[in-house]
Scaffold this motif. Structure first.
Motif, mmCIF file in Angstrom:
data_model
loop_
_atom_site.group_PDB
_atom_site.id
_atom_site.type_symbol
_atom_site.label_atom_id
_atom_site.label_comp_id
_atom_site.label_asym_id
_atom_site.label_seq_id
_atom_site.Cartn_x
_atom_site.Cartn_y
_atom_site.Cartn_z
ATOM 1 N N PHE A 1 27.883 41.880 50.183
ATOM 2 C CA PHE A 1 28.974 41.648 49.238
ATOM 3 C C PHE A 1 28.407 41.675 47.829
ATOM 4 O O PHE A 1 27.190 41.644 47.628
ATOM 5 C CB PHE A 1 29.661 40.300 49.499
ATOM 6 N N THR A 2 29.284 41.734 46.860
ATOM 7 C CA THR A 2 28.913 41.643 45.450
ATOM 8 C C THR A 2 29.575 40.419 44.837
ATOM 9 O O THR A 2 30.725 40.093 45.167
ATOM 10 C CB THR A 2 29.338 42.901 44.670
ATOM 11 N N ILE A 3 28.856 39.737 43.973
ATOM 12 C CA ILE A 3 29.449 38.576 43.298
ATOM 13 C C ILE A 3 30.328 39.002 42.125
ATOM 14 O O ILE A 3 30.985 38.167 41.509
ATOM 15 C CB ILE A 3 28.363 37.606 42.800
ATOM 16 N N ASN A 4 30.365 40.309 41.834
ATOM 17 C CA ASN A 4 31.169 40.812 40.721
ATOM 18 C C ASN A 4 32.501 41.395 41.196
ATOM 19 O O ASN A 4 33.055 42.296 40.574
ATOM 20 C CB ASN A 4 30.387 41.882 39.955
ATOM 21 N N ASN B 1 41.628 47.607 33.748
ATOM 22 C CA ASN B 1 41.434 47.641 32.290
ATOM 23 C C ASN B 1 41.614 46.270 31.647
ATOM 24 O O ASN B 1 42.183 46.132 30.565
ATOM 25 C CB ASN B 1 42.393 48.649 31.639
ATOM 26 N N LYS B 2 41.110 45.239 32.334
ATOM 27 C CA LYS B 2 41.213 43.875 31.829
ATOM 28 C C LYS B 2 39.853 43.266 31.518
ATOM 29 O O LYS B 2 39.741 42.055 31.346
ATOM 30 C CB LYS B 2 41.920 42.990 32.862
ATOM 31 N N LEU C 1 34.858 43.665 38.776
ATOM 32 C CA LEU C 1 35.171 45.055 39.093
ATOM 33 C C LEU C 1 36.667 45.273 39.223
ATOM 34 O O LEU C 1 37.187 46.330 38.832
ATOM 35 C CB LEU C 1 34.458 45.457 40.385
ATOM 36 N N LEU C 2 37.376 44.275 39.751
ATOM 37 C CA LEU C 2 38.829 44.382 39.852
ATOM 38 C C LEU C 2 39.464 44.404 38.473
ATOM 39 O O LEU C 2 40.370 45.213 38.205
ATOM 40 C CB LEU C 2 39.372 43.214 40.669
ATOM 41 N N PRO D 1 39.450 37.537 27.624
ATOM 42 C CA PRO D 1 38.489 36.435 27.463
ATOM 43 C C PRO D 1 38.309 35.600 28.724
ATOM 44 O O PRO D 1 37.280 34.940 28.886
ATOM 45 C CB PRO D 1 39.089 35.600 26.325
ATOM 46 N N ASN D 2 39.272 35.620 29.623
ATOM 47 C CA ASN D 2 39.164 34.884 30.877
ATOM 48 C C ASN D 2 38.491 35.684 31.982
ATOM 49 O O ASN D 2 38.281 35.170 33.086
ATOM 50 C CB ASN D 2 40.549 34.434 31.352
ATOM 51 N N SER D 3 38.171 36.922 31.711
ATOM 52 C CA SER D 3 37.541 37.771 32.715
ATOM 53 C C SER D 3 36.062 37.407 32.835
ATOM 54 O O SER D 3 35.358 37.290 31.825
ATOM 55 C CB SER D 3 37.682 39.244 32.340
ATOM 56 N N PRO D 4 35.533 37.209 34.035
ATOM 57 C CA PRO D 4 34.115 36.861 34.194
ATOM 58 C C PRO D 4 33.225 38.034 33.806
ATOM 59 O O PRO D 4 33.605 39.196 33.987
ATOM 60 C CB PRO D 4 33.995 36.545 35.685
#
Length: 562
Positions: free
Chosen positions: A148-151, A161-162, A155-156, A166-169
């Motif tokens: 799995f990936t922790i990202n 395109n988000k 990636l989603l 600012p809330n995106s990890p």
């Protein structure tokens, strides 16, 4: 004469009445006293024998045999029918009605020879599978994949395109990983986050983001001094979490550069899953102004849920949790209920930072590796006293042996693990240590000497010390072992090396550690390797944002050849 006959009849009635009174009410038949003694069986098994499909008894034999004085035999195999037409079906149970019969009332019917045949067949099958699995490990036959990936969320958001939200990890990297109850694993990241994932579904189940210090955040102060940082990371410091440990399917502990230990629990309620913070180990937090926090460099759970911690102050600590927190999935933790035990240190030298530790439940021991090159062996026997080098007395817990293979080059002992191998005389054990200079050493241990004689010098025996060849490049960051003396070591050369050790030989010089193969392609920031409890899978970080699984039980020779 008539009076004596009446007295005799009354006596018989009292005996029969007393026997009926001793029986449970649901076993007493209304026609019990009307049944001739010659046709009466044991009352408790009467109805069972009549209806049991595996009890082959015709009417004539039932009338001839008297079971009233026969012993009642109980056997847990009585409801088991062996399917001789199918080799794949080991047991076949009877109908639902038969399964309602209490275990204590089941009659013996299965011949011992038939039970023995099927048990031996099963033992043979398990032994064959175990040998094939060990052969796969030794030959490097494995199915390898990114679990799995922790990202996942990053990636989603990028796909939608988000990523500028600012809330995106942010994009993150795995720095430490540990196995809980497979397929559950926990990992710590460069950004100080903790993740729990399922390697079978290849999904992250829960995340606690930014809970530890990282250079990308101002939430915590960095308390890791430069010298200790060099011991832990060498020349390649990927940042973030220092260590992570997982127990079962939902309990996680982690340590960061700010000091102390944080606790988490994966709460599952239907489709809603969340990794919930459970507080800190309060005893590790220094409340006095100017006091340096205790940096926890390494940690590991045992199978009872006790957490062993290695500290920068050189002391081994044991955290015991409340039973409801360990056993109940939905139970939260009150940090005030934690019990912290500090194990006495070997007093002949000043405490040196613990860099790695391992737990052997078979031996009831813990081994630690230190910045001064020492390897310390602790006894955790609760019901037997051993000689404690720290106090000079016989106690339940304490250091029973010290070994330093790096005296000639003054390297630090970066990683350590137990290993074992079965023999005709019982299991043999050894300790393997990896140094900051890339060396790996193994030494047989003889703990029974310390228990029986009250000495310490013979737990480690110099004549049994052996060195792995060749050396790793840079520090040996992590070690793990599998039964039969197989050792996995990893360094900054990006190579997972598999080595066969030979334990318990009378002349160990005749069989030096044998390098088998290497698994390459890892980055220099690799931080941890571990093996699941079944001994089937090797799990590691070292591939940026992914956790890698090498499954030695899923190797398909035909598929590989194609």
């Amino acid at each position: 004469m008539l009076n004596s006959i009446v007295v005799h009849i009354l006596s018989l009635c009292l005996v029969v009445k007393g026997y009926v009174a001793m029986l449970p009410s649901h076993h007493v038949s209304k026609n019990f006293l009307k049944t001739p003694a010659s046709s009466r069986r044991s009352t408790r098994l009467h109805s069972l024998y009549e209806n049991h499909p595996h009890w082959h008894d015709d009417a004539s034999s039932a009338q001839q045999d008297d079971y009233s004085n026969e012993p009642i035999l109980y056997n847990d195999f009585d409801l088991i029918a062996f399917d001789q037409e199918s080799e794949n079906q080991f047991w076949e149970y009877s109908s639902a009605e038969q399964s309602q019969i209490p275990t204590s009332l089941r009659p013996t019917k299965t011949p011992d020879s038939k039970i023995s045949h099927y048990l031996n067949a099963r033992i043979s099958q398990v032994t064959k599978e175990s040998r094939q699995l060990l052969k796969n490990w030794r030959n490097g036959h494995t199915k390898s994949y990114g679990a799995f990936t922790i990202n996942e969320q990053y990636l989603l958001n990028k796909e939608q395109n988000k990523e500028d939200d600012p809330n995106s990890p942010p994009f993150d990297w795995v720095r430490r990983v540990d196995i809980g109850q497979y397929p559950r694993v926990a990992c710590g990241s460069a950004y100080g986050s903790i993740f729990v994932a399922d390697t079978s579904s290849k999904q992250v189940l829960g995340a606690a983001r930014g809970v530890h210090y990282s250079e990308h955040s101002d939430n915590y102060a960095n308390a890791l001094d430069e010298q200790l940082r060099q011991y832990i990371y060498g020349e390649y410091d990927g940042g973030g979490v220092l260590d992570v440990a997982m127990f079962g399917k939902n309990i996680v502990a982690s340590s960061g550069r700010e000091g102390g230990v944080k606790l988490f629990k994966l709460m599952e309620n239907g489709n809603h899953v969340e990794l919930m913070p459970q507080g800190d180990v309060q005893a590790l937090i220094r409340l006095m102004p100017g006091a340096l926090p205790i940096i926890v460099t390494c940690m590991k759970f045992d199978s009872f849920g006790r957490l062993y911690l290695g500290g920068s102050d050189g002391f081994l600590r044991i955290v015991t949790f409340p039973q409801d927190f360990i056993l109940e999935d939905g139970a939260n933790l009150n940090s005030q209920d934690l019990q912290l035990t500090v194990v006495p240190h070997w007093s002949h030298q000043a405490p040196s930072s613990i860099l790695s530790l391992d737990v052997s439940e078979d031996l009831e021991m813990v081994v630690t590796s230190h910045a001064n090159g020492n390897v310390c062996l602790y006894s955790m026997k609760e019901h037997e006293d051993v000689y404690n080098m720290a106090s000079g007395k016989r106690e339940h817990v304490g250091v029973i042996g010290v070994w330093n293979p790096f005296t000639s080059n003054r390297s630090y002992a970066r990683s350590v693990t137990f290993t074992s191998k079965d023999s005709v005389h019982g299991p043999k054990y050894a300790v393997v240590v990896g140094g900051g200079n890339g060396e790996v050493w193994v030494n047989d241990i003889y703990p029974e000497y310390s228990y029986e004689r009250g000495t310490t010098g013979e737990v480690f025996v110099d004549e049994y010390v052996q060195k792995f060849e060749p050396n790793h490049v840079g520090p040996v960051i992590s070690l793990c072992s599998r039964p039969e003396g197989l050792i996995v070591s990893v360094g900054h050369d990006g190579m997972l090396r598999m080595t066969q050790t030979w334990i318990g030989l009378k002349n160990p010089k005749k069989a030096t550690p044998w390098p088998l193969y290497g698994l390459g392609g890892y980055k220099v920031w690799i931080g941890s390797v571990c093996i699941d409890d079944e001994g089937k899978r090797l799990i590691s970080d070292g591939m940026d944002d992914a956790v890698i699984v090498h499954d030695f039980s899923q190797y398909d020779k035909d598929e590989t050849s194609q």
